[in-house]
Design a protein around this motif. Structure first.
Motif, PDB file in Angstrom:
ATOM      1  N   LEU A  99      -1.905  -2.824  -6.008  1.00 19.90           N
ATOM      2  CA  LEU A  99      -1.457  -3.698  -7.082  1.00 19.90           C
ATOM      3  C   LEU A  99       0.064  -3.671  -7.190  1.00 19.90           C
ATOM      4  O   LEU A  99       0.715  -4.707  -7.369  1.00 19.90           O
ATOM      5  N   GLY A 100       0.643  -2.466  -7.061  1.00 20.14           N
ATOM      6  CA  GLY A 100       2.093  -2.329  -7.119  1.00 20.14           C
ATOM      7  C   GLY A 100       2.782  -3.044  -5.970  1.00 20.14           C
ATOM      8  O   GLY A 100       3.813  -3.703  -6.154  1.00 20.14           O
ATOM      9  N   ARG A 101       2.211  -2.914  -4.763  1.00 22.00           N
ATOM     10  CA  ARG A 101       2.814  -3.589  -3.600  1.00 22.00           C
ATOM     11  C   ARG A 101       2.789  -5.097  -3.777  1.00 22.00           C
ATOM     12  O   ARG A 101       3.737  -5.795  -3.399  1.00 22.00           O
ATOM     13  N   GLU A 102       1.705  -5.606  -4.337  1.00 26.11           N
ATOM     14  CA  GLU A 102       1.611  -7.044  -4.585  1.00 26.11           C
ATOM     15  C   GLU A 102       2.691  -7.490  -5.564  1.00 26.11           C
ATOM     16  O   GLU A 102       3.333  -8.537  -5.369  1.00 26.11           O
ATOM     17  N   CYS A 103       2.919  -6.688  -6.591  1.00 28.61           N
ATOM     18  CA  CYS A 103       3.944  -7.003  -7.583  1.00 28.61           C
ATOM     19  C   CYS A 103       5.334  -6.995  -6.944  1.00 28.61           C
ATOM     20  O   CYS A 103       6.156  -7.889  -7.186  1.00 28.61           O
TER      21      CYS A 103
ATOM     22  N   PRO B 174      -9.056   0.765   1.319  1.00 25.32           N
ATOM     23  CA  PRO B 174      -8.009   1.708   1.691  1.00 25.32           C
ATOM     24  C   PRO B 174      -7.510   1.421   3.092  1.00 25.32           C
ATOM     25  O   PRO B 174      -8.267   1.048   3.978  1.00 25.32           O
ATOM     26  N   GLU B 175      -6.191   1.635   3.316  1.00 25.51           N
ATOM     27  CA  GLU B 175      -5.575   1.217   4.558  1.00 25.51           C
ATOM     28  C   GLU B 175      -5.807   2.185   5.700  1.00 25.51           C
ATOM     29  O   GLU B 175      -5.792   1.825   6.855  1.00 25.51           O
TER      30      GLU B 175
ATOM     31  N   LEU C  40      -3.509  12.589  -1.395  1.00 26.50           N
ATOM     32  CA  LEU C  40      -2.750  11.775  -2.339  1.00 26.50           C
ATOM     33  C   LEU C  40      -1.283  11.690  -1.922  1.00 26.50           C
ATOM     34  O   LEU C  40      -0.647  10.649  -2.080  1.00 26.50           O
ATOM     35  N   ARG C  41      -0.734  12.782  -1.387  1.00 28.08           N
ATOM     36  CA  ARG C  41       0.648  12.746  -0.889  1.00 28.08           C
ATOM     37  C   ARG C  41       0.772  11.751   0.252  1.00 28.08           C
ATOM     38  O   ARG C  41       1.758  11.013   0.347  1.00 28.08           O
ATOM     39  N   ASP C  42      -0.219  11.723   1.132  1.00 28.30           N
ATOM     40  CA  ASP C  42      -0.201  10.774   2.246  1.00 28.30           C
ATOM     41  C   ASP C  42      -0.254   9.335   1.736  1.00 28.30           C
ATOM     42  O   ASP C  42       0.434   8.451   2.252  1.00 28.30           O
ATOM     43  N   ILE C  43      -1.077   9.091   0.725  1.00 23.75           N
ATOM     44  CA  ILE C  43      -1.158   7.766   0.116  1.00 23.75           C
ATOM     45  C   ILE C  43       0.192   7.393  -0.491  1.00 23.75           C
ATOM     46  O   ILE C  43       0.692   6.267  -0.323  1.00 23.75           O
ATOM     47  N   ASP C  44       0.800   8.345  -1.182  1.00 25.15           N
ATOM     48  CA  ASP C  44       2.092   8.137  -1.825  1.00 25.15           C
ATOM     49  C   ASP C  44       3.159   7.803  -0.783  1.00 25.15           C
ATOM     50  O   ASP C  44       3.973   6.888  -0.961  1.00 25.15           O
ATOM     51  N   LEU C  45       3.161   8.536   0.319  1.00 25.22           N
ATOM     52  CA  LEU C  45       4.150   8.331   1.377  1.00 25.22           C
ATOM     53  C   LEU C  45       3.974   6.968   2.034  1.00 25.22           C
ATOM     54  O   LEU C  45       4.955   6.247   2.281  1.00 25.22           O
ATOM     55  N   LEU C  46       2.738   6.605   2.327  1.00 23.15           N
ATOM     56  CA  LEU C  46       2.474   5.304   2.930  1.00 23.15           C
ATOM     57  C   LEU C  46       2.911   4.179   1.994  1.00 23.15           C
ATOM     58  O   LEU C  46       3.501   3.179   2.435  1.00 23.15           O
TER      59      LEU C  46
ATOM     60  N   ALA D 132      -6.241   5.519  -6.617  1.00 27.14           N
ATOM     61  CA  ALA D 132      -4.827   5.555  -6.252  1.00 27.14           C
ATOM     62  C   ALA D 132      -4.486   4.429  -5.285  1.00 27.14           C
ATOM     63  O   ALA D 132      -3.453   3.758  -5.421  1.00 27.14           O
ATOM     64  N   ASP D 133      -5.348   4.217  -4.296  1.00 29.68           N
ATOM     65  CA  ASP D 133      -5.128   3.116  -3.348  1.00 29.68           C
ATOM     66  C   ASP D 133      -5.061   1.778  -4.078  1.00 29.68           C
ATOM     67  O   ASP D 133      -4.237   0.911  -3.751  1.00 29.68           O
ATOM     68  N   ARG D 134      -5.916   1.600  -5.047  1.00 33.00           N
ATOM     69  CA  ARG D 134      -5.945   0.331  -5.772  1.00 33.00           C
ATOM     70  C   ARG D 134      -4.697   0.125  -6.610  1.00 33.00           C
ATOM     71  O   ARG D 134      -4.134  -0.977  -6.639  1.00 33.00           O
ATOM     72  N   TYR D 135      -4.279   1.165  -7.309  1.00 28.38           N
ATOM     73  CA  TYR D 135      -3.042   1.048  -8.088  1.00 28.38           C
ATOM     74  C   TYR D 135      -1.860   0.759  -7.177  1.00 28.38           C
ATOM     75  O   TYR D 135      -0.990  -0.064  -7.489  1.00 28.38           O
ATOM     76  N   ASN D 136      -1.795   1.443  -6.034  1.00 25.75           N
ATOM     77  CA  ASN D 136      -0.690   1.215  -5.107  1.00 25.75           C
ATOM     78  C   ASN D 136      -0.717  -0.195  -4.545  1.00 25.75           C
ATOM     79  O   ASN D 136       0.330  -0.824  -4.366  1.00 25.75           O
TER      80      ASN D 136
END
Length: 214
Positions: free
Chosen positions: A87-91, A9-10, A139-145, A81-85
């Protein structure tokens, strides 16, 4: 969907980070087993129904051992959630890295929207986690980042297409585009699939028009 690779996690002090950072191979394998079992339980019955005791039992470990790595259920969900995000950023980064003209930008972004929507439809764990975003500040903070980081990647691609464009505008509008894209996915998976597909298509068309103006 491919297995998600381990991601740290970042944000350093967020409790999405595990209580006990695994350093040995056996510990890392245990963490992966815990997360895999939690994902299965979420896919079967949703995160609200998942209990720490269920995770421990399914993973074949004691509840005390589970708490060594994750302090509570929320920390497991936020790690996923961090892991899915990630993965999405990598894509996103991979799809946009070779964009150098407007046609390529529009085609690549349209492809990304389709990929994301397909992932949401196919992944019950992702749907469950994102549906709970508004009820959980972390989770909102993760989503925003995630929106901010993805927006920066999109802004870079738009700047390559139009080097004279105002950088601040590109960054702000790209951040907004990515955040609205996440909101669109949340909405699309909450309604009838036919309506959801139409909402995703409408968002895609709006964004592609916006890109032509900047």
């Amino acid at each position: 969907m491919n297995e998600i690779a381990p991601i740290v996690p970042e944000s350093g002090d967020r409790d999405a980070a595990m209580r006990k950072e695994p350093t040995q191979r056996r510990s890392k394998e245990r963490v992966e087993r815990i997360l895999s079992c939690a994902s299965t339980l979420i896919a079967d019955n949703g995160s609200d129904a998942m209990r720490m005791s269920d995770v421990a039992e399914k993973a074949g470990i004691s509840i005390g051992s589970l708490y060594q790595y994750f302090p509570d259920k929320g920390s497991i969900i936020r790690t996923l959630a961090d892991r899915y995000n990630a993965l999405g950023r990598e894509c996103i980064a991979d799809t946009l890295k070779n964009v150098h003209d407007m046609n390529g930008l529009q085609a690549s972004f349209a492809e990304l929207i389709d990929i994301y929507y397909a992932l949401f439809l196919a992944e019950p764990v992702m749907r469950d986690i994102w549906s709970g975003t508004q009820a959980d500040k972390a989770l909102r903070d993760i989503d925003l980042l995630d929106s901010r980081l993805n927006g920066a990647v999109l802004a870079d691609a738009r700047a390559r297409v139009n080097p004279v464009a105002d950088r601040a505008f590109l960054e702000n509008s790209s951040f907004l585009i990515m955040h609205l894209g996440q909101a669109t996915m949340h909405l699309a998976i909450s309604v009838d699939p036919t309506e959801g597909a139409a909402l995703v298509d409408g968002f895609k068309r709006m964004v592609l028009r916006e890109m032509l103006t900047a």
